[in-house]
Design an enzyme around this catalytic site. Sequence first.
Site, PDB file in Angstrom:
ATOM      1  N   HIS A  43      37.842  25.617 -28.117  1.00  0.00           N
ATOM      2  CA  HIS A  43      36.578  26.411 -27.616  1.00  0.00           C
ATOM      3  C   HIS A  43      37.007  26.940 -26.519  1.00  0.00           C
ATOM      4  O   HIS A  43      36.874  26.441 -25.006  1.00  0.00           O
ATOM      5  CB  HIS A  43      35.459  25.382 -27.205  1.00  0.00           C
ATOM      6  CG  HIS A  43      34.209  25.860 -26.693  1.00  0.00           C
ATOM      7  ND1 HIS A  43      33.055  25.314 -27.120  1.00  0.00           N
ATOM      8  CD2 HIS A  43      33.969  26.885 -26.186  1.00  0.00           C
ATOM      9  CE1 HIS A  43      32.063  26.243 -26.743  1.00  0.00           C
ATOM     10  NE2 HIS A  43      32.559  27.210 -25.951  1.00  0.00           N
ATOM     11  N   GLU A  70      35.502  28.107 -31.423  1.00  0.00           N
ATOM     12  CA  GLU A  70      34.125  27.984 -31.040  1.00  0.00           C
ATOM     13  C   GLU A  70      33.811  29.010 -29.725  1.00  0.00           C
ATOM     14  O   GLU A  70      34.843  28.962 -28.834  1.00  0.00           O
ATOM     15  CB  GLU A  70      33.713  26.785 -30.859  1.00  0.00           C
ATOM     16  CG  GLU A  70      33.949  25.731 -31.881  1.00  0.00           C
ATOM     17  CD  GLU A  70      33.023  24.664 -31.886  1.00  0.00           C
ATOM     18  OE1 GLU A  70      32.451  24.205 -32.909  1.00  0.00           O
ATOM     19  OE2 GLU A  70      32.663  24.308 -30.908  1.00  0.00           O
ATOM     20  N   HIS A 190      29.049  17.587 -31.382  1.00  0.00           N
ATOM     21  CA  HIS A 190      28.963  17.279 -29.744  1.00  0.00           C
ATOM     22  C   HIS A 190      28.625  16.056 -29.814  1.00  0.00           C
ATOM     23  O   HIS A 190      27.502  15.340 -30.125  1.00  0.00           O
ATOM     24  CB  HIS A 190      27.757  18.325 -29.326  1.00  0.00           C
ATOM     25  CG  HIS A 190      27.921  18.361 -27.862  1.00  0.00           C
ATOM     26  ND1 HIS A 190      28.766  19.240 -27.122  1.00  0.00           N
ATOM     27  CD2 HIS A 190      27.538  17.439 -26.952  1.00  0.00           C
ATOM     28  CE1 HIS A 190      28.771  19.131 -25.970  1.00  0.00           C
ATOM     29  NE2 HIS A 190      28.088  18.023 -25.461  1.00  0.00           N
TER      30      HIS A 190
HETATM   31  C1  LIG Z   1      30.202  23.502 -29.170  1.00  0.00           C
HETATM   32  C2  LIG Z   1      30.628  22.271 -28.799  1.00  0.00           C
HETATM   33  O1  LIG Z   1      29.603  21.429 -28.676  1.00  0.00           O
HETATM   34  C3  LIG Z   1      31.850  22.074 -28.407  1.00  0.00           C
HETATM   35  O2  LIG Z   1      32.750  23.018 -28.579  1.00  0.00           O
HETATM   36  C4  LIG Z   1      32.134  21.610 -26.975  1.00  0.00           C
HETATM   37  O3  LIG Z   1      31.365  22.598 -26.126  1.00  0.00           O
HETATM   38  C5  LIG Z   1      33.310  21.379 -26.597  1.00  0.00           C
HETATM   39  O4  LIG Z   1      33.612  22.156 -25.177  1.00  0.00           O
HETATM   40  P1  LIG Z   1      34.040  21.163 -23.999  1.00  0.00           P
HETATM   41  O5  LIG Z   1      35.441  20.442 -24.538  1.00  0.00           O
HETATM   42  O6  LIG Z   1      34.351  22.560 -23.054  1.00  0.00           O
HETATM   43  O7  LIG Z   1      32.932  20.289 -23.608  1.00  0.00           O
HETATM   44  N1  LIG Z   2      31.678  21.541 -31.910  1.00  0.00           N
HETATM   45  C1  LIG Z   2      31.722  20.182 -31.134  1.00  0.00           C
HETATM   46  C2  LIG Z   2      32.834  20.053 -30.840  1.00  0.00           C
HETATM   47  O1  LIG Z   2      33.984  20.762 -31.124  1.00  0.00           O
HETATM   48  C3  LIG Z   2      33.426  18.758 -29.982  1.00  0.00           C
HETATM   49  O2  LIG Z   2      32.406  18.562 -29.220  1.00  0.00           O
HETATM   50  P1  LIG Z   2      32.668  16.942 -28.313  1.00  0.00           P
HETATM   51  O3  LIG Z   2      32.935  15.984 -29.509  1.00  0.00           O
HETATM   52  O4  LIG Z   2      33.859  17.239 -27.444  1.00  0.00           O
HETATM   53  O5  LIG Z   2      31.433  16.569 -27.723  1.00  0.00           O
END
Ligand SMILES: CC(=O)[C@@H](O)[C@H](O)COP(=O)(O)O
Ligand SMILES: NCC(=O)COP(=O)(O)O
Length: 238
Positions: A43, A70, A190
Amino acid sequence: MTKLSVNINKVATLRNARGGNVPDVLKVALDCERFGADGITVHPRPDERHIRRQDVYDLRPLLHTEFNIEGYPSPEFIDLVLKVKPHQVTLVPDSPTQLTSNAGWDTKKNLAFLSEVLEEFKKAGIRTSVFVSTDVEMIEYAAKAGTDRVELYTEPYASGYVKDPEAAVAPFVTAAKAVRSLGLGLNAGHDLSLVNLNYFYKNIPWLDEVSIGHALICDALYLGLERTIREYKNCLCQ
Ligand SMILES: CC(=O)[C@@H](O)[C@H](O)COP(=O)(O)O
Ligand SMILES: NCC(=O)COP(=O)(O)O
């Protein structure tokens, strides 16, 4: 089969803390695959505080499993994704400075914008997913926008699970049924963890993919990456 996509953002956060290349994000991604991950998620955020644009380019030719990128579809993000051509792009409605994702799209309000962006990715042959809450109207509008899949934002499930697992999962089961009846694929992510993942899976076994980062990387500190990935995979069985 529900695929486990490991989000390696937190590995990049650790690397960036010292400015060098330890831990090596590319090696960790390849090790995740070797240890059984079905995909890698990143992300990239505009401030590059964890995954950097260059990481995304570098990862693409090395990965053997599904690559999921993402992010908020800014012009820079769209350009990056179209150049890298991952297997999947997941659109998330984050502001540039956001700490972490904290909501799904208002797909009704953003219908025209999402439709346009999704069309561009689909033309490039990239599978699309839209990050949404369990609100069925939001899921219906995601379908109208033309997405292939939705990703359910599972933070409310994870926080509710601690007190009352049944009540926490109920809206997700309803949403997941709506997703299936609309003919869309289903992802979730998440704050999923070793504590809450198996119950989520058992209630929604038609999930296509979960993406997990924060809890998984934290667990790896205690269990090691190989065992951690094995244990997460074990949560995705009945
Ligand atoms: C969309 C989602 O829930 C994840 O991609 C999360 O936002 C991870 O990003 P961070 O690692 O910056 O928290
Ligand atoms: N799309 C959710 C993700 O990639 C990971 O979220 P998290 O496990 O770091 O909260």
